[in-house]
Design an enzyme around this catalytic site. Structure first.
Site, PDB file in Angstrom:
ATOM      1  N   GLU A 164       0.806  -1.223   0.000  1.00  0.00           N
ATOM      2  CA  GLU A 164       0.000   0.000   0.000  1.00  0.00           C
ATOM      3  C   GLU A 164       0.840   1.274   0.000  1.00  0.00           C
ATOM      4  O   GLU A 164       0.719   2.121   0.880  1.00  0.00           O
ATOM      5  CB  GLU A 164      -0.968  -0.029   1.195  1.00  0.00           C
ATOM      6  CG  GLU A 164      -2.014  -1.122   1.028  1.00  0.00           C
ATOM      7  CD  GLU A 164      -2.993  -1.200   2.178  1.00  0.00           C
ATOM      8  OE1 GLU A 164      -4.197  -1.372   1.918  1.00  0.00           O
ATOM      9  OE2 GLU A 164      -2.563  -1.106   3.341  1.00  0.00           O
ATOM     10  N   GLU A 178      -4.508 -10.051   0.164  1.00  0.00           N
ATOM     11  CA  GLU A 178      -5.301  -9.950   1.386  1.00  0.00           C
ATOM     12  C   GLU A 178      -6.748 -10.224   1.004  1.00  0.00           C
ATOM     13  O   GLU A 178      -7.256  -9.651   0.041  1.00  0.00           O
ATOM     14  CB  GLU A 178      -5.183  -8.562   2.032  1.00  0.00           C
ATOM     15  CG  GLU A 178      -3.790  -8.211   2.521  1.00  0.00           C
ATOM     16  CD  GLU A 178      -3.683  -6.799   3.101  1.00  0.00           C
ATOM     17  OE1 GLU A 178      -4.734  -6.229   3.468  1.00  0.00           O
ATOM     18  OE2 GLU A 178      -2.561  -6.270   3.161  1.00  0.00           O
TER      19      GLU A 178
END
Length: 1020
Positions: free
Chosen positions: A463, A530
């Site tokens: 991220e 994820e």
């Protein structure tokens, strides 16, 4: 060092290390071959773990001036253990934030600047002496991990500086060490320029969190081993090409012998390494190449580890140093957008794992890692992503030995610089001043971990959006190690930098979104780095992801978020320990309980969600049939000959036949194992169960530990099946008392009584014992549940608020009581608001057997329902629960694959899981019957013509909803039964908007009927 220099070091992104040695492989070294082969701990090492002197100050400017000097007395200082988090030792407080930088709102958040006033700083001092056998040698100081930056001095002399919290910082201290007592001083800072690159979703804490040691180097030392393994095209021959770097006086006159031992410890090859000419006068490089014709390949299923012994020999042939290195022959490939290991399609049944403990934070020890590896193997995980930083080196050794595929992720996340979509200051982006710091983190991870066969992929980080610097990191990985693919997710949002990753990677994509990509000629393997956000009561519809694996070979699975709740022990207002989350330490800003999204609790208790994950990740599918068990192997390499096949035939929990047999099945094949699972002629419901268990104890599990199971439910024909009236038949009763205010049915010690005015059940006595706790909470309609974390993220409570009101305050429209053939009937009708109506009929005979019917008339425009059923608060003594349905853990209609049909027992208090925030929990699906009794066996049995759902807990759903911590709940005072015809699933795609999938939602627009029967039990 003056304070201006310190602050400049901390704030300058181009200054991230000083005097730090280049990273190398994580091998150990010894002075003899025997010691190396024993590998029981380096004698050329002195641990500095233990008790240090310590002072905690609010910022670097407040550090005691000159505390690093030899003559500075630390008398009166506090003490602190190392490794440990400063904040968990009573210094400051931990702070949990997700994407926010932790000083946001407390100090101005200036782009790429660190806080000036509040930068907690720990001053550490350790006195030590060098053991005699290490004197006179070259010495190195190793910090395995320090958050987030530090300066250090030895005997008053400046040694160096380092950032990057989770890879080693090593310094040459030979010239600073003296005989006798030495003083090591370390100044540790919570915030540095490196903090901008470490904005992970975790507790923000600091300190020396991993081990510290001093090592001694022999005169000639193997500084680095680069063992590149390969497997030739037929996947039978193992190939090893290793480069070894020697340094030290005499290195250019030394030779390097080698031996290769197979996984059973037998020496199979040996020779001498070839010296390689280099351009550097300071480098002595050697190389070896060898082939193993019929190599035992490494995989998570069969983690075959060879052992390479390297022996440095002086000119007389004496051993100067000996080193062993684990070697796993395996080949990772991507072909036609499919991920392969050793020529077989690789499916990742993975989980994201933070290093964490409720007592230690990230400063975990070997014992936690050993527990974790055993847990993963016992519950069918085969892969871990090191979210979002390199883990302790021992973790990789365990994964090598036990067999876990590892995605090794660089310590890089800058979520807070882009999550508000303000990309002007996004890091690391294209900023040239941040490039070397990023590349340094990539290099530190790769060079330390490169020889571990468990690592199948490097990951650039997490991220951090996109840009040149991330792309350069990926190119560094490819250029330095062509044997592993590179992963990065965030470029799915910025396709200009798609070349940063060799995977098409998404987090929290729904099964539908994943399938959309997989249907359209995918160019890269698809991975969910994820998914199935495991926050609170979650992991619904996980089976929908798993089903995609059978349809699309380009889908290689993914990593559940995440492994362990990041909850910390704290004392509550009553002085008792509880598991705390963000905000409980006065930390602001904070993201509260968003840190508790693990499959196991912070204290490593196992949550009910694991039941589902274990089943869906199991490596065999078992299909019990009348004449035996059909087994499908999803193994790639293992025959499973370490397992046994157990089978049984049961009728409502009673075993009719059972047996066990040896098991072996070629990987990827199907076979039939004959046994007698034929059902008797007697009508009833029969359950065939087959399970694969460990035949004997191994490294990770005890004998008979069940790894896989399958069931088949057979209903033999039962004529006239419906609600089974196990009580007295409905006969004309002379026991009906139609009073002024009450309407009762009485027989001996049993009594059922209703209020005529309200139509509510006011008494239900069995054997003289009262089962009604509160007339307002007894066998009344219920449409509500305590919102789960996923419900809260979806704003379910706001959307569905009418159902809470309808459950608490239904408006009575009419009620009636009458005598009917065989007993009495009490009816009530309620207005629920917005035109919704619910009707109830209670039909009771003289023995207290009650048939209940609940009817709901749906209406377009009504919101979806959390559940449709009824609730009953019983006195606390009625807390013993026994049921026939799915268990043993809680199940929901979108999380019931892992439940197994059987008869189970629990109590109301034991039925409450350890979710950190109280919420909907304890539900059981596919229930045929349920019994609730006191200790003497007095109570009720509930049956229905259709399988139903229930929970029995010490609290109402409204009490659970009001509490934000378990300790806020009252002392158990009642047993609350919730009976549901159906309940909306828990969902799990994410916890910030997604709800249950359409197939698992109870619709307020649809008509519903729920029928069940209550039968008194008196076994006293």
């Amino acid at each position: 060092m003056d304070i201006k220099k310190k602050l400049w070091n901390l704030e300058n992104p181009e200054f991230f290390a000083e005097n730090r040695l280049r990273p190398v492989s994580d091998h150990r070294w010894y002075e003899s071959v025997d010691e190396a082969l024993a590998d029981k701990g380096m004698s050329l090492s002195k641990s500095l773990d233990g008790t240090w002197k310590f002072v905690y100050v609010p910022n670097p400017e407040a550090a005691p001036a000159g505390f690093e000097r030899e003559d500075y007395s630390c008398t009166g200082w506090e003490e602190i253990p190392v490794p440990a988090q400063m904040e968990l030792c009573g210094n400051g407080y931990p702070q949990y934030t997700d994407t926010d930088y932790p000083w946001d709102g407390n100090e101005a958040l200036e782009p790429h600047k660190i806080p000036k006033e509040k930068n907690p700083t720990g001053c550490y001092v350790r006195y030590f002496s060098i053991p005699r056998h290490m004197e006179g040698k070259r010495l190195q100081l190793h910090f395995e991990g320090v958050e987030t930056a530090f300066h250090c001095w030895l005997n008053g002399e400046y040694v160096g500086y380092s950032e990057d919290s989770y890879t080693p910082a090593v310094f040459d201290i030979t010239e600073y060490v003296k005989a006798g007592r030495n003083k090591l001083a370390v100044e540790v800072y919570r915030f540095s320029s490196g903090s901008w690159l470490e904005d992970q979703d975790f507790w923000r804490m600091g300190g020396i969190i991993r081990s510290v040691k001093v090592t001694a180097l022999p005169e000639v030392h193997i500084r680095d081993i680069d063992a590149v393994v390969d497997v030739e095209a037929s996947y039978t021959k193992g190939i090893l090409n290793a480069k070894i770097m020697l340094d030290g006086a005499g290195a250019n006159q030394s030779s390097l012998g080698w031996s290769l031992y197979n996984p059973k410890g037998k020496e199979i090859l040996s020779g001498f390494c070839e010296r390689v000419e280099t351009d550097s006068v300071n480098t002595n490089q050697f190389a070896l190449s060898c082939e193993v014709p019929h190599a035992e390949l490494w995989s998570a299923e069969e983690p075959n580890l060879y052992r390479l012994l390297l022996s440095v020999l002086d000119k007389n042939g004496g051993v100067v140093e000996a080193v062993t290195q684990g070697i796993g022959f395996r080949k990772v490939e991507i072909k036609d957008a499919v991920l392969y290991i050793n020529g077989k399609r690789l499916i990742l049944n993975g989980v994201n794992r933070h290093e964490f403990s409720a007592r230690k934070g990230r400063a975990i020890g070997n014992e936690e890692m050993e527990w974790d590896i055993c847990f993963l193997k016992k519950y069918n995980f085969n892969a871990v992503r090191t979210s979002h930083y390199p883990n302790q080196r021992y973790w990789y050794e365990l994964c090598d030995r036990y067999g876990i595929y590892v995605m090794d992720e660089a310590n890089l996340e800058t979520h807070g610089t882009w999550h508000v979509k303000n990309f002007e200051h996004t890091l690391p982006g294209d900023y040239p001043e941040w490039r070397e710091a990023c590349l340094s983190r990539a290099e530190a991870m790769l060079e330390r971990d490169k020889n571990h066969p468990c690592i199948f992929s490097w990951s650039v980080g997490n991220e951090s959006w996109s840009g040149q610097n991330l792309y350069d990191m990926s190119e560094y990985f490819r250029g330095r190690d062509a044997s592993r693919p590179v992963h990065y997710e965030n470029v799915c949002h910025d396709r200009r930098w798609a070349g940063t990753t060799d995977f098409e990677s998404h987090m929290y994509a729904s099964p539908e979104a994943a399938e959309t990509y997989l249907k359209h000629n995918p160019e890269k393997p698809y991975i969910l780095c994820e998914y199935s956000h495991a926050m609170g009561n979650s992991c619904g519809n996980l089976h929908e992801y798993v089903e995609l694996l059978d349809k699309y070979p380009q889908y290689c699975g993914g990593f559940i978020w995440d492994y362990i709740d990041q909850s910390l022990f704290k004392k509550d207002v009553f002085g008792e320990e509880y598991l705390a989350y963000g905000g409980d330490f006065g930390d602001r800003p904070t993201n509260y309980n968003f840190c508790t999204d693990g499959l196991v609790y912070g204290d490593r208790g196992i949550s009910p969600k694991v039941q589902e994950v274990k089943y869906l990740y199991q490596p065999y599918r078992l299909y019990p049939e009348e004449q035996g068990v059909r087994v499908e192997s999803r193994m790639l390499f293992s025959t499973g000959n370490y397992l046994r096949l157990n089978w049984s035939l049961e009728r409502e929990g009673e075993t009719i036949r059972s047996g066990s047999m040896p098991f072996e099945l070629a990987p990827g094949k199907e076979a039939f194992f004959a046994c007698d699972l034929a059902c008797p002629a007697e009508p009833g419901e029969y359950v065939r169960t087959a399970a694969l268990v460990l035949a004997e104890q191994n490294e990770y599990g005890e004998a008979n530990w069940e790894l896989c199971f399958g069931q088949d439910i057979v209903m033999s024909e039962v004529k006239g099946q419906g609600v089974r009236n196990t009580g007295a038949e409905f006969e004309q009763s002379n026991c009906i008392i139609d009073g002024d205010s009450n309407f009762s049915i009485v027989c001996d010690e049993n009594k059922v009584q209703f209020q005529k005015l309200t139509g509510r059940l006011s008494s239900y006595k069995i054997g003289g014992r009262e089962l009604v706790y509160d007339i307002k909470n007894t066998l009344l309609p219920n449409f509500w549940r305590a919102p789960t974390d996923n419900d809260e993220g979806n704003h379910m409570a706001e959307r569905c608020a009418m159902w809470k009101t309808a459950s608490l305050y239904p408006q009575l429209l009419e009620t009636s009581q009458k005598t009917v053939e065989g007993g009495a009937c009490i009816s009530a009708a309620y207005s629920l608001g917005d035109g919704a109506v619910c009707e109830l009929d209670y039909q009771v005979n003289g023995s207290g057997v009650m048939q209940v019917e609940e009817r709901f008339t749906g209406k377009e425009g009504l919101p979806d329902m959390p559940c449709f059923g009824m609730a009953w608060k019983l006195p606390r003594e009625f807390s013993h629960v026994r049921w026939y349905g799915l268990g043993p853990e809680e199940t929901y209609q979108d999380r019931m694959c892992g439940g197994r049909m059987g008869v189970y027992e629990t109590t109301a208090e034991a039925g409450l899981p350890g979710y950190v925030v109280p919420q909907e929990c304890g539900n059981h699906t596919a229930v045929r019957w349920l019994e609730i009794t006191d200790e003497q066996g007095v109570g009720i049995r509930i049956e229905s013509e259709k399988p139903f759902e229930f929970s029995v807990l010490p609290y109402t759903c409204h009490e659970l909803e009001q509490a934000r911590h378990l300790y806020e709940l009252p002392r158990p005072y009642a047993s609350v039964l919730r009976l549901n015809a159906e309940q909306t699933g828990v969902g799990g795609d994410n916890s910030w908007g997604a709800w249950a999938h359409d197939a698992y939602i109870v619709r307020g627009s649809e008509d519903k009927t729920f029928r069940f029967q209550i039968v008194p039990i008196d076994r006293k």
